[in-house]
Motif scaffolding. Structure first.
Motif, PDB file in Angstrom:
ATOM      1  N   VAL A  86       0.851  -1.195   0.000  1.00  0.00           N
ATOM      2  CA  VAL A  86       0.000   0.000   0.000  1.00  0.00           C
ATOM      3  C   VAL A  86       0.876   1.231   0.000  1.00  0.00           C
ATOM      4  CG1 VAL A  86      -1.919  -1.128   1.187  1.00  0.00           C
ATOM      5  CG2 VAL A  86      -0.167   0.046   2.514  1.00  0.00           C
ATOM      6  N   GLN A  87       0.274   2.348  -0.340  1.00  0.00           N
ATOM      7  CA  GLN A  87       0.989   3.612  -0.300  1.00  0.00           C
ATOM      8  C   GLN A  87       0.788   4.289   1.049  1.00  0.00           C
ATOM      9  OE1 GLN A  87      -0.369   5.803  -3.792  1.00  0.00           O
ATOM     10  NE2 GLN A  87       1.435   5.073  -4.902  1.00  0.00           N
ATOM     11  N   THR A  88       1.680   5.174   1.365  1.00  0.00           N
ATOM     12  CA  THR A  88       1.583   5.943   2.591  1.00  0.00           C
ATOM     13  C   THR A  88       0.201   6.589   2.692  1.00  0.00           C
ATOM     14  OG1 THR A  88       3.951   6.387   2.677  1.00  0.00           O
ATOM     15  CG2 THR A  88       2.512   7.915   3.847  1.00  0.00           C
TER      16      THR A  88
ATOM     17  N   ASN B 181      -3.747   5.048   8.134  1.00  0.00           N
ATOM     18  CA  ASN B 181      -2.691   6.048   7.952  1.00  0.00           C
ATOM     19  C   ASN B 181      -1.303   5.397   7.988  1.00  0.00           C
ATOM     20  OD1 ASN B 181      -1.648   8.599   7.536  1.00  0.00           O
ATOM     21  ND2 ASN B 181      -1.652   9.132   9.710  1.00  0.00           N
ATOM     22  N   LEU B 182      -1.158   4.364   7.181  1.00  0.00           N
ATOM     23  CA  LEU B 182       0.099   3.617   7.150  1.00  0.00           C
ATOM     24  C   LEU B 182       1.252   4.481   6.669  1.00  0.00           C
ATOM     25  CD1 LEU B 182      -1.423   0.347   5.731  1.00  0.00           C
ATOM     26  CD2 LEU B 182      -0.022   0.427   7.804  1.00  0.00           C
TER      27      LEU B 182
ATOM     28  N   ASP C  33       5.773   1.181   9.027  1.00  0.00           N
ATOM     29  CA  ASP C  33       4.911   0.035   9.312  1.00  0.00           C
ATOM     30  C   ASP C  33       5.281  -1.187   8.470  1.00  0.00           C
ATOM     31  OD1 ASP C  33       2.255   2.401   9.462  1.00  0.00           O
ATOM     32  OD2 ASP C  33       3.174   1.385  11.171  1.00  0.00           O
ATOM     33  N   THR C  34       6.217  -1.032   7.582  1.00  0.00           N
ATOM     34  CA  THR C  34       6.625  -2.139   6.710  1.00  0.00           C
ATOM     35  C   THR C  34       7.254  -3.260   7.509  1.00  0.00           C
ATOM     36  OG1 THR C  34       6.948  -0.729   4.779  1.00  0.00           O
ATOM     37  CG2 THR C  34       8.204  -2.778   4.848  1.00  0.00           C
TER      38      THR C  34
ATOM     39  N   SER D  68       4.817   1.963   0.774  1.00  0.00           N
ATOM     40  CA  SER D  68       5.703   2.783  -0.051  1.00  0.00           C
ATOM     41  C   SER D  68       5.352   4.255   0.105  1.00  0.00           C
ATOM     42  CB  SER D  68       5.598   2.371  -1.516  1.00  0.00           C
ATOM     43  OG  SER D  68       4.257   2.501  -1.964  1.00  0.00           O
ATOM     44  N   SER D  69       6.393   5.080  -0.017  1.00  0.00           N
ATOM     45  CA  SER D  69       6.181   6.522   0.146  1.00  0.00           C
ATOM     46  C   SER D  69       5.801   7.174  -1.168  1.00  0.00           C
ATOM     47  CB  SER D  69       7.454   7.165   0.689  1.00  0.00           C
ATOM     48  OG  SER D  69       8.538   6.889  -0.157  1.00  0.00           O
TER      49      SER D  69
END
Length: 130
Positions: free
Chosen positions: A12-14, A86-87, A91-92, A129-130
């Motif tokens: 997932v994305q940030t 709100n990852l 959190d990875t 991922s950012s």
């Protein structure tokens, strides 16, 4: 296959959200004790994320996820869920479900590496991922 099986990981994305699930199997029904989620990030030790005492429903969270995550039990399905919102890239990691059937949880168990737990799943990968 052990008594705990995780699912729900992914990329997932940030800012995104994920819901992880841990299914119990093999006749293990967590009527009492402590169920928890741990995370192992690359190059670091496994560390607690959240825990729930099965009979009281008392919950415990690591500071890193407090306020944006919810741990819950679905007793009808014998599953343990972890919702994280709100990852961020921190959190990875590989997320593991853990169980200890004889005592309720303690905050110190979440703020640690999980040596108190007897049963572990194989893990589900979460990549942010950012």
């Amino acid at each position: 296959q052990g008594p705990l099986v995780e699912s729900g990981g992914g990329s997932v994305q940030t800012g995104g959200s994920l819901r992880l699930s841990c299914a119990t199997s093999g006749g293990y029904t967590p009527k009492s004790g402590c169920l928890a989620w741990f995370r192992k990030a690359p190059g670091t030790a496994r560390w607690g994320v959240a825990a729930i005492t099965t009979d009281s429903g008392a919950t415990y969270y690591a500071d890193s996820v407090k306020g944006r995550s919810t741990i819950s039990l679905d007793n009808s399905k014998n599953t343990l869920d972890l919702q994280i919102n709100n990852l961020n890239p921190g959190d990875t990691g590989m997320y593991y479900c853990a169980a200890r059937p004889d005592f309720g949880c303690s905050q110190s168990w979440v703020d640690g590496t999980g040596t108190e737990f007897f049963y572990w799943g194989q893990g589900t990968q979460v990549t942010v991922s950012s």
